[in-house]
Design a protein around this motif. Structure first.
Motif, PDB file in Angstrom:
ATOM      1  N   VAL A  27      45.114  44.871  31.894  1.00 60.64           N
ATOM      2  CA  VAL A  27      44.449  44.452  33.141  1.00 60.64           C
ATOM      3  C   VAL A  27      44.459  42.932  33.259  1.00 60.64           C
ATOM      4  N   ARG A  28      44.150  42.228  32.161  1.00 61.86           N
ATOM      5  CA  ARG A  28      44.139  40.764  32.213  1.00 61.86           C
ATOM      6  C   ARG A  28      45.533  40.215  32.471  1.00 61.86           C
ATOM      7  N   LEU A  29      46.538  40.796  31.855  1.00 66.51           N
ATOM      8  CA  LEU A  29      47.914  40.353  32.087  1.00 66.51           C
ATOM      9  C   LEU A  29      48.278  40.546  33.558  1.00 66.51           C
ATOM     10  N   ASP A  30      47.917  41.691  34.118  1.00 64.36           N
ATOM     11  CA  ASP A  30      48.223  41.944  35.519  1.00 64.36           C
ATOM     12  C   ASP A  30      47.426  41.023  36.445  1.00 64.36           C
ATOM     13  N   LEU A  31      46.154  40.767  36.108  1.00 63.47           N
ATOM     14  CA  LEU A  31      45.355  39.817  36.893  1.00 63.47           C
ATOM     15  C   LEU A  31      46.015  38.442  36.898  1.00 63.47           C
ATOM     16  N   PHE A  32      46.452  38.001  35.732  1.00 66.13           N
ATOM     17  CA  PHE A  32      47.098  36.692  35.624  1.00 66.13           C
ATOM     18  C   PHE A  32      48.380  36.662  36.454  1.00 66.13           C
ATOM     19  N   ARG A  33      49.180  37.710  36.358  1.00 62.23           N
ATOM     20  CA  ARG A  33      50.408  37.788  37.167  1.00 62.23           C
ATOM     21  C   ARG A  33      50.081  37.736  38.663  1.00 62.23           C
ATOM     22  N   LEU A  63      38.003  38.466  33.881  1.00 65.21           N
ATOM     23  CA  LEU A  63      38.205  37.180  34.558  1.00 65.21           C
ATOM     24  C   LEU A  63      37.640  36.032  33.733  1.00 65.21           C
ATOM     25  N   GLN A  64      36.480  36.240  33.121  1.00 66.62           N
ATOM     26  CA  GLN A  64      35.889  35.190  32.287  1.00 66.62           C
ATOM     27  C   GLN A  64      36.743  34.903  31.057  1.00 66.62           C
ATOM     28  N   THR A  65      37.349  35.928  30.494  1.00 67.06           N
ATOM     29  CA  THR A  65      38.231  35.735  29.336  1.00 67.06           C
ATOM     30  C   THR A  65      39.429  34.864  29.712  1.00 67.06           C
ATOM     31  N   LEU A  66      40.027  35.143  30.862  1.00 70.32           N
ATOM     32  CA  LEU A  66      41.157  34.328  31.323  1.00 70.32           C
ATOM     33  C   LEU A  66      40.722  32.905  31.648  1.00 70.32           C
ATOM     34  N   GLU A  67      39.521  32.761  32.195  1.00 72.55           N
ATOM     35  CA  GLU A  67      39.009  31.427  32.514  1.00 72.55           C
ATOM     36  C   GLU A  67      38.727  30.628  31.238  1.00 72.55           C
ATOM     37  N   ARG A  68      38.098  31.263  30.249  1.00 71.01           N
ATOM     38  CA  ARG A  68      37.830  30.567  28.979  1.00 71.01           C
ATOM     39  C   ARG A  68      39.119  30.142  28.294  1.00 71.01           C
ATOM     40  N   GLY A  70      41.612  29.064  29.803  1.00 71.70           N
ATOM     41  CA  GLY A  70      42.178  27.968  30.578  1.00 71.70           C
ATOM     42  C   GLY A  70      43.339  28.373  31.470  1.00 71.70           C
ATOM     43  N   LEU A  71      43.528  29.674  31.674  1.00 71.46           N
ATOM     44  CA  LEU A  71      44.662  30.137  32.464  1.00 71.46           C
ATOM     45  C   LEU A  71      44.324  30.318  33.937  1.00 71.46           C
ATOM     46  N   PHE A  82      35.679  33.129  43.607  1.00 65.93           N
ATOM     47  CA  PHE A  82      37.103  33.121  43.901  1.00 65.93           C
ATOM     48  C   PHE A  82      37.838  32.620  42.666  1.00 65.93           C
ATOM     49  N   TYR A  83      38.999  33.191  42.425  1.00 65.79           N
ATOM     50  CA  TYR A  83      39.783  32.846  41.244  1.00 65.79           C
ATOM     51  C   TYR A  83      41.201  32.468  41.647  1.00 65.79           C
ATOM     52  N   ALA A  84      41.764  31.531  40.891  1.00 67.92           N
ATOM     53  CA  ALA A  84      43.146  31.104  41.110  1.00 67.92           C
ATOM     54  C   ALA A  84      43.759  30.765  39.759  1.00 67.92           C
ATOM     55  N   ALA A  85      45.070  30.862  39.686  1.00 67.85           N
ATOM     56  CA  ALA A  85      45.762  30.430  38.471  1.00 67.85           C
ATOM     57  C   ALA A  85      45.497  28.941  38.281  1.00 67.85           C
ATOM     58  N   ASP A  86      45.285  28.540  37.057  1.00 66.45           N
ATOM     59  CA  ASP A  86      45.076  27.123  36.744  1.00 66.45           C
ATOM     60  C   ASP A  86      46.441  26.511  36.442  1.00 66.45           C
TER      61      ASP A  86
END
Length: 127
Positions: A27-33, A63-68, A70-71, A82-86
Motif C-alpha cells: 500500500v505504501r509503495l502504491d501510495l508513493f507511486r 502516510l505518516q511512515t512515508l512522511e517520516r 522524507g518521501l 493533503f499529501y504530495a511527493a517530496d
C-alpha cells in the motif's frame, strides 16, 4: 576524521534503510507511486484512501511512515490533510540508490547505454 565519516555513513545508512523500509509495504509503495505520478499536486487523504480498502487509521499510519521517511510531505488545509511527493526526499533516494547502494555501476543502472550515444541525443532522449 575517520570517526565522523563512519558516523555520517551510519546516519546515511539509517536514513536509507528507513526510506526503503517505508516502501516495503504494497500500500505504501502504491501510495508513493500515486503521489509521484501526481507531483507537484497535493492530494487529499480522503482521495488517496478511496483507492484502498483499509481503515482510516491504517491509511494515516501508512502516510505518516512515508512522511517520516522524507518521501512525502503533508499539509493541513482547514480540517483536511493533503499529501504530495517530496521532491528533495525522492531525489535523495534515487541518488542514494544510484551512488551508495548500486555504486553507480553502469551495468546495474543502465547508464552504459548513454555513453554510446552522442551528448545531444542523450539529452534529448532524457527529455
Amino acid at each position: 576524521m575517520v570517526m565522523l565519516s563512519r558516523q555520517f555513513a551510519a546516519m546515511t545508512d539509517r536514513k536509507t534503510i528507513t526510506a526503503l523500509a517505508s516502501l516495503s509495504h504494497p500500500v505504501r509503495l502504491d501510495l508513493f507511486r500515486r503521489l509521484c505520478a501526481r507531483f507537484p499536486t497535493a492530494v487529499s487523504a480522503g482521495d488517496l484512501a478511496f483507492h484502498y480498502a483499509v481503515p482510516r487509521s491504517t491509511m494515516t499510519g501508512h502516510l505518516q511512515t512515508l512522511e517520516r521517511a522524507g518521501l512525502i510531505r503533508a499539509e493541513r488545509r482547514s480540517q483536511f490533510m493533503f499529501y504530495a511527493a517530496d521532491k528533495a526526499g525522492t531525489r535523495w533516494l534515487v541518488e542514494t540508490m544510484l551512488s551508495n547502494v548500486l555504486g553507480a555501476s553502469p551495468e546495474l543502472t543502465g547508464q552504459e547505454f548513454e555513453a554510446d550515444v552522442p551528448p545531444a541525443k542523450a539529452a534529448s532522449s532524457r527529455a
